[in-house]
Design a protein around this motif. Sequence first.
Motif, PDB file in Angstrom:
ATOM      1  N   ASN A   9       0.706  -1.171  -0.039  1.00 53.55           N
ATOM      2  CA  ASN A   9      -0.088  -0.046  -0.104  1.00 53.55           C
ATOM      3  C   ASN A   9       0.849   1.113  -0.085  1.00 53.55           C
ATOM      4  N   ASN A  46       0.682   3.354  -3.115  1.00 56.42           N
ATOM      5  CA  ASN A  46      -0.569   4.348  -3.370  1.00 56.42           C
ATOM      6  C   ASN A  46      -0.079   5.613  -2.813  1.00 56.42           C
ATOM      7  N   CYS A  47       0.598   5.749  -1.689  1.00 58.55           N
ATOM      8  CA  CYS A  47       1.146   6.954  -1.223  1.00 58.55           C
ATOM      9  C   CYS A  47       2.110   7.590  -1.807  1.00 58.55           C
ATOM     10  N   ARG A  88      -5.078   7.064   3.394  1.00 59.80           N
ATOM     11  CA  ARG A  88      -5.138   6.878   1.873  1.00 59.80           C
ATOM     12  C   ARG A  88      -6.472   7.212   1.513  1.00 59.80           C
TER      13      ARG A  88
END
Length: 326
Positions: free
Chosen positions: A179, A182-183, A230
């Motif tokens: 994840n 995504n950042c 997120r």
Amino acid sequence: MVVPSSPLKFADETEERYFRTFQNETAAELEGWFDSSFWHRLILQACVEEPFTQKVVTALAAMSTSKKLLHNTDTDTSHRAIVAQQTEFAYKQYQKALQEMRNALEKAGDSRKALIGCILVCCFESLVGNTASAHAHAISGQRLLEQWLVQHPYKNPLEIGIASPASHLIEDDIIQAANFFNCQVSAYLDPRPASEHARLRHEGDETMAHMPHKFETMRDAHRYAMLMFRRIIHSIREVAELAGDGRISTNSNFQILEEGVSALSISPGKDQSPEPQVADPYAFAVQQGQCSLELSRWRSAFSGLYERIMLSTDKREQAAAKSLSK
């Protein structure tokens, strides 16, 4: 410290030394304040399974060591020579790893190995300051993760965003580490349109709706915090994309963890888009309120755990709690 289940083979003493450095120092530095099996167990196991993983981690350790030496000592001739040797070794190991990675992934399309490889590549490129390259690999990693999630839908909607939908194939901590993509993508020249951010800000709607009233562990608090973060990032990005079109502008910086989402202002602008996206002031006001409410609920759930940790003697967990509470 986790020891690999099978003995590792090293090309020479230097490679072995930097592997031990990764095992004893670099893994903890990459992990940060939050406990995760990714760096201390899963990556070490992957070193046994795939030679390219072993080469990347030794490259990371060598490059990290060289940067610390350069930062912490005077740059005299002897130190510069050592730094040059460490840097050269790191780049050579990294290039070998990339070639082995390509060969391994071409032979077998293993999403788990590909995600691990992509995470490690992003870490190395970020460490050496190749922001554009790290960003490009993060985009690839994000696409790979999304494709895998489509192929393996969640059976329990309350786990979306905080766990793996198929942990027997790809473990929870690998999904959480992935994840990061995504950042990373959102932080630097995000190519995704507003419509995509509008979709992604709904990741884990049911998960957040059923967030515990009180967190019992830092692990849970951290996972819900990252999901919330997120979602907020995608809300901001959605607005930013529309702002670039001249329809919506932000009148202040977003102080997410301190103040929630800042106010948004609507500006008329000119429609220069062939397929205009309609900016609904009411919808954005609702969106802002939802982000602020989620943040308030998370803080309330975390407050009791935070107080207990601050009364404990665990300095590492205290640092982790403080980093979340900022």
